[in-house]
Design an enzyme around this catalytic site. Structure first.
Site, PDB file in Angstrom:
ATOM      1  N   TYR A  31       0.828  -1.202   0.000  1.00 50.91           N
ATOM      2  CA  TYR A  31       0.000   0.000   0.000  1.00 50.91           C
ATOM      3  C   TYR A  31       0.864   1.254   0.000  1.00 50.91           C
ATOM      4  CZ  TYR A  31       0.795   0.864   5.054  1.00 50.91           C
ATOM      5  OH  TYR A  31       1.355   1.143   6.278  1.00 50.91           O
ATOM      6  N   LYS A 147       6.461  -1.729   1.946  1.00 48.95           N
ATOM      7  CA  LYS A 147       5.255  -1.202   2.589  1.00 48.95           C
ATOM      8  C   LYS A 147       4.122  -2.214   2.401  1.00 48.95           C
ATOM      9  CE  LYS A 147       3.060   3.326   3.292  1.00 48.95           C
ATOM     10  NZ  LYS A 147       3.179   3.314   4.743  1.00 48.95           N
ATOM     11  N   GLU A 179      12.444   2.986  14.096  1.00 47.18           N
ATOM     12  CA  GLU A 179      11.399   3.920  13.645  1.00 47.18           C
ATOM     13  C   GLU A 179      10.184   3.743  14.530  1.00 47.18           C
ATOM     14  OE1 GLU A 179       9.878   3.066   9.703  1.00 47.18           O
ATOM     15  OE2 GLU A 179       9.995   0.915  10.001  1.00 47.18           O
ATOM     16  N   LEU A 203      11.063   1.660   7.001  1.00 41.93           N
ATOM     17  CA  LEU A 203      10.374   2.075   5.784  1.00 41.93           C
ATOM     18  C   LEU A 203      11.046   3.354   5.279  1.00 41.93           C
ATOM     19  CD1 LEU A 203       7.780   1.350   4.083  1.00 41.93           C
ATOM     20  CD2 LEU A 203       6.889   3.461   5.065  1.00 41.93           C
TER      21      LEU A 203
HETATM   22  N1  PDD Z   1       2.677   4.930   7.516  1.00 47.25           N
HETATM   23  N2  PDD Z   1       7.447   3.883   8.954  1.00 47.25           N
HETATM   24  C1  PDD Z   1       6.340   3.124   8.957  1.00 47.25           C
HETATM   25  C2  PDD Z   1       6.400   1.771   9.566  1.00 47.25           C
HETATM   26  C3  PDD Z   1       5.145   3.625   8.405  1.00 47.25           C
HETATM   27  O1  PDD Z   1       4.035   2.865   8.395  1.00 47.25           O
HETATM   28  C4  PDD Z   1       5.119   4.944   7.866  1.00 47.25           C
HETATM   29  C5  PDD Z   1       3.890   5.556   7.250  1.00 47.25           C
HETATM   30  C6  PDD Z   1       6.313   5.702   7.885  1.00 47.25           C
HETATM   31  C7  PDD Z   1       6.389   7.085   7.299  1.00 47.25           C
HETATM   32  O2  PDD Z   1       6.403   7.049   5.886  1.00 47.25           O
HETATM   33  P1  PDD Z   1       5.831   8.280   5.025  1.00 47.25           P
HETATM   34  O3  PDD Z   1       6.560   9.492   5.463  1.00 47.25           O
HETATM   35  O4  PDD Z   1       6.141   7.915   3.631  1.00 47.25           O
HETATM   36  O5  PDD Z   1       4.378   8.391   5.321  1.00 47.25           O
HETATM   37  C8  PDD Z   1       7.450   5.133   8.421  1.00 47.25           C
HETATM   38  C9  PDD Z   1       1.477   5.368   6.861  1.00 47.25           C
HETATM   39  C10 PDD Z   1       1.190   6.834   6.947  1.00 47.25           C
HETATM   40  C11 PDD Z   1       0.328   4.490   7.316  1.00 47.25           C
HETATM   41  O6  PDD Z   1       0.580   3.312   7.520  1.00 47.25           O
HETATM   42  O7  PDD Z   1      -0.804   4.966   7.427  1.00 47.25           O
END
Ligand code: PDD
Length: 287
Positions: A31, A147, A179, A203
């Site tokens: 996703y 992801k 993270e 991620l």
């Molecule tokens: N999640 N690390 C993890 C494990 C994440 O699930 C996310 C984002 C990030 C940040 O990535 P980005 O800056 O590209 O949003 C880091 C999304 C927002 C979610 O699962 O809803």
């Protein structure tokens, strides 16, 4: 709400997916979450690069080319007008005739689903209060760079933090802070920002990369390096970044204040620079 499913835009309550879909049976899919400000998708190319990386990692064929993805996502925004929004898109390995761990035959088409969600702008008081976080062992698999929709450890860890009275979990693997359960991690010590390097343990966050770029463009000292737990716990500032939450200051960690318990000066600078970046994006969108 109008959603996109396998070639059609339709009302959400009419969208149907087979119970044999591998997303449902195995969590076999990937996703993206892409924010849109003033109707303009933030860093769409970078999100589509990461989608490609995730699909390659799971050996799922990318069902759409760039132009088609843009058409779908912009089509969804047009059909769901509003202020700041995020687009969620999901691709699964599709629905085979029977449940089997092995990949289905190549003629089985991936399932493509996308929807729009409003991004609630946090009120200034809650931005000022910051996030309360807890450290927990990182119980995820070893391909955190993908992801994947398979999010059980993230779900359980986030809930553990909420049950403890916080909002986010910060994950520890082999003595290093990696993270958040759904966010990337930055610390500040003596004015220098540190964020872990992009490898299989994290991620590759789009917001993280944007913060790194903003720091570089403004000559703010930043290094990409491992963060031992001791450095996390001794940090002057701790931040978490994500597409929907932007840059959040962690003001309490494991029940103890971070710094003086309020968002720190480096965070304040970054917060302003990040909001400026968004404002410019809105201006471009408005023409
Ligand atoms: N999640 N690390 C993890 C494990 C994440 O699930 C996310 C984002 C990030 C940040 O990535 P980005 O800056 O590209 O949003 C880091 C999304 C927002 C979610 O699962 O809803």
């Amino acid at each position: 709400m109008i959603v996109y499913l396998n070639g059609s835009f339709l009302p959400q309550d009419e969208a149907r997916v087979s119970v044999l879909d591998r997303g449902f049976l195995f969590g076999d899919g990937v996703y993206e979450v892409i924010p849109a400000y003033g109707g303009r998708l933030l860093r769409l190319d970078q999100h589509l690069d990461r989608l490609e990386h995730s699909l390659d990692g799971l050996r799922i064929r990318n069902p759409c080319d760039r132009a088609r993805w843009r058409e779908i996502l912009e089509g969804l925004l047009e059909r769901n007008p509003g202020d700041d929004r995020s687009v969620y898109l999901q691709v699964t390995r599709g629905a085979a005739a029977k449940r089997d761990h092995a990949f289905p035959p190549p003629e089985v088409e991936p399932t493509v689903f996308a929807m729009v969600t409003p991004i609630a702008q946090p009120d200034p008081a809650s931005v000022e209060r910051g996030v309360h976080a807890f450290t927990y062992d990182d119980t995820r698999w070893s391909r955190c760079d993908i992801k994947a929709i398979t999010l059980l450890p993230n779900v359980l860890l986030r809930q553990q933090a909420i049950d403890a009275g916080g909002q986010e979990a910060i994950l520890i693997r082999d003595g290093l802070a990696t993270e958040g359960a759904a966010s990337n991690l930055f610390i500040v010590r003596n004015g220098v920002m540190t964020t872990p390097p992009k490898d299989h343990r994290v991620l590759p966050g789009i917001t993280r990369d944007l913060v790194v770029e903003i720091a570089q463009a403004n000559d703010l000292p930043l290094v990409e390096a491992d963060i031992p737990v001791a450095d996390l716990l001794a940090a002057d500032e701790v931040w978490l970044t994500s597409s929907t939450k932007e840059v959040m200051a962690v003001t309490e960690l494991d029940g103890r204040p971070v710094g003086d318990g309020r968002p720190g000066p480096v965070w304040r600078r970054m917060h302003v620079l990040y909001q400026d970046y968004k404002a410019r994006l809105r201006e471009v969108a408005a023409g």
